[in-house]
Scaffold this motif. Structure first.
Motif, PDB file in Angstrom:
ATOM      1  N   VAL A 129      -0.777   3.060 -11.130  1.00  0.00           N
ATOM      2  CA  VAL A 129      -1.330   1.705 -11.250  1.00  0.00           C
ATOM      3  C   VAL A 129      -1.219   0.963  -9.921  1.00  0.00           C
ATOM      4  O   VAL A 129      -2.162   0.275  -9.498  1.00  0.00           O
ATOM      5  CB  VAL A 129      -0.601   0.940 -12.372  1.00  0.00           C
ATOM      6  N   ALA A 130      -0.069   1.091  -9.257  1.00  0.00           N
ATOM      7  CA  ALA A 130       0.108   0.428  -7.961  1.00  0.00           C
ATOM      8  C   ALA A 130      -0.853   0.989  -6.916  1.00  0.00           C
ATOM      9  O   ALA A 130      -1.415   0.238  -6.109  1.00  0.00           O
ATOM     10  CB  ALA A 130       1.557   0.590  -7.495  1.00  0.00           C
ATOM     11  N   PHE A 131      -1.046   2.293  -6.907  1.00  0.00           N
ATOM     12  CA  PHE A 131      -1.986   2.916  -5.978  1.00  0.00           C
ATOM     13  C   PHE A 131      -3.398   2.381  -6.206  1.00  0.00           C
ATOM     14  O   PHE A 131      -4.131   2.090  -5.256  1.00  0.00           O
ATOM     15  CB  PHE A 131      -1.954   4.432  -6.169  1.00  0.00           C
ATOM     16  N   CYS A 132      -3.773   2.225  -7.475  1.00  0.00           N
ATOM     17  CA  CYS A 132      -5.104   1.714  -7.813  1.00  0.00           C
ATOM     18  C   CYS A 132      -5.262   0.272  -7.357  1.00  0.00           C
ATOM     19  O   CYS A 132      -6.286  -0.094  -6.765  1.00  0.00           O
ATOM     20  CB  CYS A 132      -5.325   1.830  -9.318  1.00  0.00           C
ATOM     21  N   TYR A 133      -4.250  -0.552  -7.586  1.00  0.00           N
ATOM     22  CA  TYR A 133      -4.370  -1.979  -7.273  1.00  0.00           C
ATOM     23  C   TYR A 133      -4.344  -2.232  -5.766  1.00  0.00           C
ATOM     24  O   TYR A 133      -5.202  -2.937  -5.222  1.00  0.00           O
ATOM     25  CB  TYR A 133      -3.249  -2.760  -7.949  1.00  0.00           C
ATOM     26  N   PHE A 134      -3.360  -1.674  -5.079  1.00  0.00           N
ATOM     27  CA  PHE A 134      -3.141  -2.033  -3.679  1.00  0.00           C
ATOM     28  C   PHE A 134      -4.054  -1.290  -2.718  1.00  0.00           C
ATOM     29  O   PHE A 134      -4.302  -1.781  -1.612  1.00  0.00           O
ATOM     30  CB  PHE A 134      -1.680  -1.780  -3.299  1.00  0.00           C
ATOM     31  N   LEU A 135      -4.554  -0.130  -3.094  1.00  0.00           N
ATOM     32  CA  LEU A 135      -5.376   0.638  -2.159  1.00  0.00           C
ATOM     33  C   LEU A 135      -6.824   0.775  -2.619  1.00  0.00           C
ATOM     34  O   LEU A 135      -7.756   0.511  -1.857  1.00  0.00           O
ATOM     35  CB  LEU A 135      -4.760   2.027  -1.957  1.00  0.00           C
ATOM     36  N   VAL A 136      -7.006   1.164  -3.883  1.00  0.00           N
ATOM     37  CA  VAL A 136      -8.353   1.509  -4.347  1.00  0.00           C
ATOM     38  C   VAL A 136      -9.214   0.270  -4.537  1.00  0.00           C
ATOM     39  O   VAL A 136     -10.361   0.234  -4.073  1.00  0.00           O
ATOM     40  CB  VAL A 136      -8.278   2.327  -5.651  1.00  0.00           C
ATOM     41  N   PHE A 137      -8.688  -0.758  -5.199  1.00  0.00           N
ATOM     42  CA  PHE A 137      -9.513  -1.919  -5.530  1.00  0.00           C
ATOM     43  C   PHE A 137     -10.113  -2.571  -4.295  1.00  0.00           C
ATOM     44  O   PHE A 137     -11.301  -2.901  -4.257  1.00  0.00           O
ATOM     45  CB  PHE A 137      -8.691  -2.949  -6.304  1.00  0.00           C
TER      46      PHE A 137
END
Length: 254
Positions: A129-137
Motif C-alpha cells: 500500500v505504501a509503495f502504491c501511494y508514495f511512488l505509483v500514484f
C-alpha cells in the motif's frame, strides 16, 4: 446418542470454541472502533482524505480540487477512508486476536510456521500500500494528466477517486503477498522450488497479464505492478528453502 460422553465432550468443546471466537472478534472490532474514534478526533476525516488525495492534487493545475456530485458524499467518503485507516492501524491487534485464537491448538513446529507468516503477511501488505501511494500514484496521475485535452476541465469526483485508490492499493497490497504464497506452496509440499523455477517464463507473462487487467490502461501503472510481482516471486524462491528448514517437524529434521 445424546448420552454418549464423547458426543457431549465434543459438543462442549465446539461451543467453547464458538464463545472464544466471538470474544476474539469482539476484541478485534473494539480495537478498530477505538482507533476509529481517535482518528475521528485527531487528525479528523477531512485531514485523512486530504492526505489520500494529495497525489492527485499535485498532478492537477495549481488551485484545482476534487469535486463531490452527491448530497452526502462529502460526509460518507471521508468516513469510509477513516474506517479503512483505522483497520490498517489496528491490523496488528486484529492479527494478534486471530493468532491467539488458533495458537492453543498448534504444535511447536506449527507455531514456528504460522507466526512468521502472520507477521510477514501484514508487513508486506502495508509495504504494498505504501509503495502504491508514495511512488505509483504520483507517476501515474502525472502520466494520465498529460493526455488530457486542453479543452476539458479535469475535476475527478471524490467517490470515483476513492474507488480507484482502494482498487489500486488492494492490488498492490495483494501483489506484495506473492512471497508468502510461494513459501506456503513449497512448505505444504504442493510444489517444489525447482518446479516454480521451471515455470518462471509463464509467471512473468502472467504478471503482465494481471497488471493489464487490474491497473488502468496505461503503461506506467502496468509496469509498476508487473515488475514488483516478478521480483517478489524471485524473493519467494530464495526464502522458501530457508523457511522450510526453520519450520520442520522434529522427525523431519531427523
Amino acid at each position: 446418542m445424546t448420552d454418549d460422553p464423547d458426543f457431549a465432550a465434543a459438543k462442549d468443546s465446539f461451543i467453547s470454541h464458538l464463545f472464544e471466537l466471538r470474544n476474539r472478534i469482539m476484541k478485534a472490532s473494539a480495537g478498530i472502533l477505538i482507533v476509529f474514534g481517535i482518528l475521528m478526533l485527531m487528525p479528523g476525516p477531512g485531514a485523512i482524505y486530504d492526505f489520500l488525495a494529495q497525489p492527485m492534487i499535485a498532478a492537477l493545475p495549481p488551485g484545482s480540487k476534487l469535486i463531490a456530485t452527491g448530497v452526502i458524499t462529502p460526509f460518507l467518503v471521508p468516513m469510509k477512508i477513516t474506517l479503512l485507516a483505522a483497520f490498517m492501524v489496528a491490523l496488528p491487534w486484529v492479527l494478534y486476536q486471530a493468532w491467539a485464537f488458533v495458537a492453543p491448538g498448534l504444535y511447536a513446529h506449527e507455531k514456528r510456521l504460522v507466526a512468521p507468516l502472520v507477521i510477514s503477511t501484514s508487513v508486506l501488505f502495508l509495504f504494498g500500500v505504501a509503495f502504491c501511494y508514495f511512488l505509483v500514484f504520483g507517476q501515474v496521475f502525472k502520466f494520465i494528466y498529460t493526455f488530457a485535452p486542453q479543452s476539458i476541465s479535469f475535476a475527478p469526483d471524490i467517490e470515483n477517486y476513492l474507488d480507484f485508490v482502494m482498487t489500486m492499493c488492494l492490488a498492490f497490497g495483494l501483489t506484495f503477498e506473492v512471497p508468502v504464497v510461494v513459501i506456503v506452496l513449497v512448505r505444504m509440499g504442493l510444489v517444489s522450488v525447482e518446479k516454480l523455477k521451471s515455470i518462471r517464463p509463464y509467471v512473468i507473462v502472467g504478471a503482465f497479464v494481471i497488471a493489464a487487467i487490474v491497473t488502468p490502461p496505461d503503461v506506467m501503472s502496468q509496469l509498476f505492478l508487473a515488475i514488483p510481482l516478478c521480483l517478489l516471486f524471485e524473493l519467494g524462491l530464495l526464502v522458501a528453502p530457508l523457511f522450510v528448514r526453520m519450520t520442520q517437524k522434529p522427525e523431519e529434521t531427523a
